[in-house]
Design a protein around this motif. Structure first.
Motif, PDB file in Angstrom:
ATOM      1  N   GLY A  42      32.614  12.200 -71.962  1.00 25.41           N
ATOM      2  CA  GLY A  42      33.170  14.008 -71.191  1.00 25.41           C
ATOM      3  C   GLY A  42      32.125  15.084 -70.864  1.00 25.41           C
ATOM      4  N   LYS A  43      30.682  14.294 -70.667  1.00 29.49           N
ATOM      5  CA  LYS A  43      30.074  15.516 -70.663  1.00 29.49           C
ATOM      6  C   LYS A  43      29.113  15.274 -69.331  1.00 29.49           C
ATOM      7  N   ARG A  44      28.046  15.700 -68.896  1.00 27.45           N
ATOM      8  CA  ARG A  44      27.078  15.595 -67.723  1.00 27.45           C
ATOM      9  C   ARG A  44      26.217  15.430 -68.764  1.00 27.45           C
ATOM     10  N   ARG A  45      25.513  15.163 -67.740  1.00 28.12           N
ATOM     11  CA  ARG A  45      23.442  14.251 -68.352  1.00 28.12           C
ATOM     12  C   ARG A  45      23.294  15.644 -68.547  1.00 28.12           C
ATOM     13  N   GLU A  46      22.385  15.690 -69.660  1.00 26.16           N
ATOM     14  CA  GLU A  46      21.541  17.367 -69.743  1.00 26.16           C
ATOM     15  C   GLU A  46      20.597  17.059 -70.292  1.00 26.16           C
ATOM     16  N   LEU A  47      19.157  17.807 -69.875  1.00 24.28           N
ATOM     17  CA  LEU A  47      17.999  17.220 -69.775  1.00 24.28           C
ATOM     18  C   LEU A  47      17.235  17.087 -71.427  1.00 24.28           C
ATOM     19  N   VAL A  48      16.788  16.888 -71.922  1.00 22.29           N
ATOM     20  CA  VAL A  48      15.781  17.620 -73.628  1.00 22.29           C
ATOM     21  C   VAL A  48      15.052  17.029 -73.542  1.00 22.29           C
ATOM     22  N   LYS A  64      14.640  22.688 -79.118  1.00 24.76           N
ATOM     23  CA  LYS A  64      13.190  22.714 -79.823  1.00 24.76           C
ATOM     24  C   LYS A  64      13.355  22.983 -81.218  1.00 24.76           C
ATOM     25  N   ALA A  65      11.774  22.981 -81.987  1.00 21.28           N
ATOM     26  CA  ALA A  65      12.123  23.011 -83.211  1.00 21.28           C
ATOM     27  C   ALA A  65      12.374  21.316 -83.951  1.00 21.28           C
ATOM     28  N   ARG A  66      12.995  20.517 -83.185  1.00 21.09           N
ATOM     29  CA  ARG A  66      13.400  19.418 -84.084  1.00 21.09           C
ATOM     30  C   ARG A  66      13.196  17.928 -83.415  1.00 21.09           C
ATOM     31  N   PHE A  67      12.967  18.349 -81.681  1.00 20.17           N
ATOM     32  CA  PHE A  67      12.299  17.166 -81.420  1.00 20.17           C
ATOM     33  C   PHE A  67      11.309  17.650 -80.276  1.00 20.17           C
ATOM     34  N   THR A  68      10.935  16.311 -80.980  1.00 19.94           N
ATOM     35  CA  THR A  68       8.555  15.921 -80.115  1.00 19.94           C
ATOM     36  C   THR A  68       9.106  15.188 -78.855  1.00 19.94           C
ATOM     37  N   ILE A  69       8.457  15.235 -77.678  1.00 19.61           N
ATOM     38  CA  ILE A  69       8.107  14.571 -76.013  1.00 19.61           C
ATOM     39  C   ILE A  69       6.918  14.747 -76.652  1.00 19.61           C
ATOM     40  N   SER A  70       5.973  13.022 -76.973  1.00 22.56           N
ATOM     41  CA  SER A  70       5.230  12.629 -76.338  1.00 22.56           C
ATOM     42  C   SER A  70       4.858  11.596 -75.793  1.00 22.56           C
ATOM     43  N   ARG A  71       3.560  11.026 -75.127  1.00 19.81           N
ATOM     44  CA  ARG A  71       3.040   9.384 -73.985  1.00 19.81           C
ATOM     45  C   ARG A  71       2.033   9.424 -74.827  1.00 19.81           C
ATOM     46  N   ASP A  72       1.400   8.560 -73.980  1.00 16.08           N
ATOM     47  CA  ASP A  72       1.078   7.232 -74.464  1.00 16.08           C
ATOM     48  C   ASP A  72       0.172   6.507 -73.380  1.00 16.08           C
ATOM     49  N   ALA A  74      -1.725   5.155 -71.998  1.00 19.00           N
ATOM     50  CA  ALA A  74      -2.911   3.584 -71.684  1.00 19.00           C
ATOM     51  C   ALA A  74      -1.495   2.856 -71.876  1.00 19.00           C
ATOM     52  N   LYS A  75      -0.605   3.233 -72.634  1.00 16.83           N
ATOM     53  CA  LYS A  75       0.434   2.069 -73.050  1.00 16.83           C
ATOM     54  C   LYS A  75       1.580   2.816 -71.972  1.00 16.83           C
ATOM     55  N   ASN A  76       1.697   2.958 -70.800  1.00 15.56           N
ATOM     56  CA  ASN A  76       2.690   3.646 -69.840  1.00 15.56           C
ATOM     57  C   ASN A  76       4.453   4.101 -70.649  1.00 15.56           C
ATOM     58  N   THR A  77       4.019   4.569 -71.951  1.00 12.47           N
ATOM     59  CA  THR A  77       5.007   4.872 -73.318  1.00 12.47           C
ATOM     60  C   THR A  77       5.135   6.584 -72.663  1.00 12.47           C
ATOM     61  N   VAL A  78       6.930   7.263 -73.286  1.00 12.41           N
ATOM     62  CA  VAL A  78       6.611   8.065 -73.594  1.00 12.41           C
ATOM     63  C   VAL A  78       8.058   8.090 -74.756  1.00 12.41           C
ATOM     64  N   TYR A  79       7.426   8.789 -75.652  1.00  8.81           N
ATOM     65  CA  TYR A  79       8.650   8.474 -76.827  1.00  8.81           C
ATOM     66  C   TYR A  79       9.300   9.896 -77.334  1.00  8.81           C
ATOM     67  N   LEU A  80      10.379  10.011 -78.604  1.00 12.07           N
ATOM     68  CA  LEU A  80      11.173  11.244 -78.115  1.00 12.07           C
ATOM     69  C   LEU A  80      11.276  11.269 -80.043  1.00 12.07           C
ATOM     70  N   GLN A  81      10.840  11.728 -80.763  1.00 15.59           N
ATOM     71  CA  GLN A  81      10.637  12.225 -81.884  1.00 15.59           C
ATOM     72  C   GLN A  81      12.075  12.716 -82.606  1.00 15.59           C
ATOM     73  N   MET A  82      12.360  12.436 -83.273  1.00 22.48           N
ATOM     74  CA  MET A  82      14.366  13.741 -82.999  1.00 22.48           C
ATOM     75  C   MET A  82      14.032  13.900 -85.042  1.00 22.48           C
ATOM     76  N   ASN A  83      14.541  14.788 -85.039  1.00 19.35           N
ATOM     77  CA  ASN A  83      14.119  14.926 -86.878  1.00 19.35           C
ATOM     78  C   ASN A  83      15.717  16.470 -86.769  1.00 19.35           C
ATOM     79  N   SER A  84      16.370  16.341 -87.784  1.00 24.41           N
ATOM     80  CA  SER A  84      17.497  17.242 -88.034  1.00 24.41           C
ATOM     81  C   SER A  84      18.029  16.975 -88.124  1.00 24.41           C
ATOM     82  N   LEU A  85      18.911  15.629 -87.015  1.00 23.76           N
ATOM     83  CA  LEU A  85      19.732  14.961 -86.503  1.00 23.76           C
ATOM     84  C   LEU A  85      20.964  15.543 -86.765  1.00 23.76           C
TER      85      LEU A  85
END
Length: 115
Positions: A42-48, A64-72, A74-85
């Motif tokens: 029921g909501k619009r897509r939003e940037l994380v 902010k302060a809960r999620f961390t984005i990173s990328r490799d 060489a592997k063409n890969t992006v990650y999203l570490q989500m804490n304190s969900l």
């Protein structure tokens, strides 16, 4: 053909953690910014969060302060570490990347935060 393949979603209790991964595959010549978006029912897509090819990051205030984005690159890969969900983080999470100067979307992965 270029595609983004996501993994890592699932069911987690409030306060828990999950790590999402997204790998670009196919005929890739360049990848610029990569990022994660989410869409709750029921909501619009939003940037994380986004990350440039140079490693500069940007986050939605709500993660902010809960999620961390990173990328490799060489592997063409992006990650999203989500804490304190939190329950309000429940949504389908979509990977986005500028590949060969075109914006591409992944198929989405469900994240559910519930006790």
């Amino acid at each position: 053909q270029v595609q983004l393949v996501e993994s890592g979603g699932g069911l987690v209790q409030p306060g828990g953690s999950l790590r999402l991964s997204c790998t670009a595959a196919g005929s890739i010549f360049s990848i610029n910014a990569m990022g994660w978006y989410r869409q709750a029912p029921g909501k619009r897509r939003e940037l994380v969060a986004t990350i440039t090819s140079g490693g500069r990051t940007n986050y939605a205030d709500s993660v902010k302060a809960r999620f961390t984005i990173s990328r490799d690159s060489a592997k063409n890969t992006v990650y999203l570490q989500m804490n304190s969900l939190k329950p309000e983080d429940t949504a389908v999470y979509y990977c986005n990347a500028a590949i060969n100067q075109y914006a591409r979307w992944g198929q989405g992965t469900q994240v559910t935060v519930s006790s």
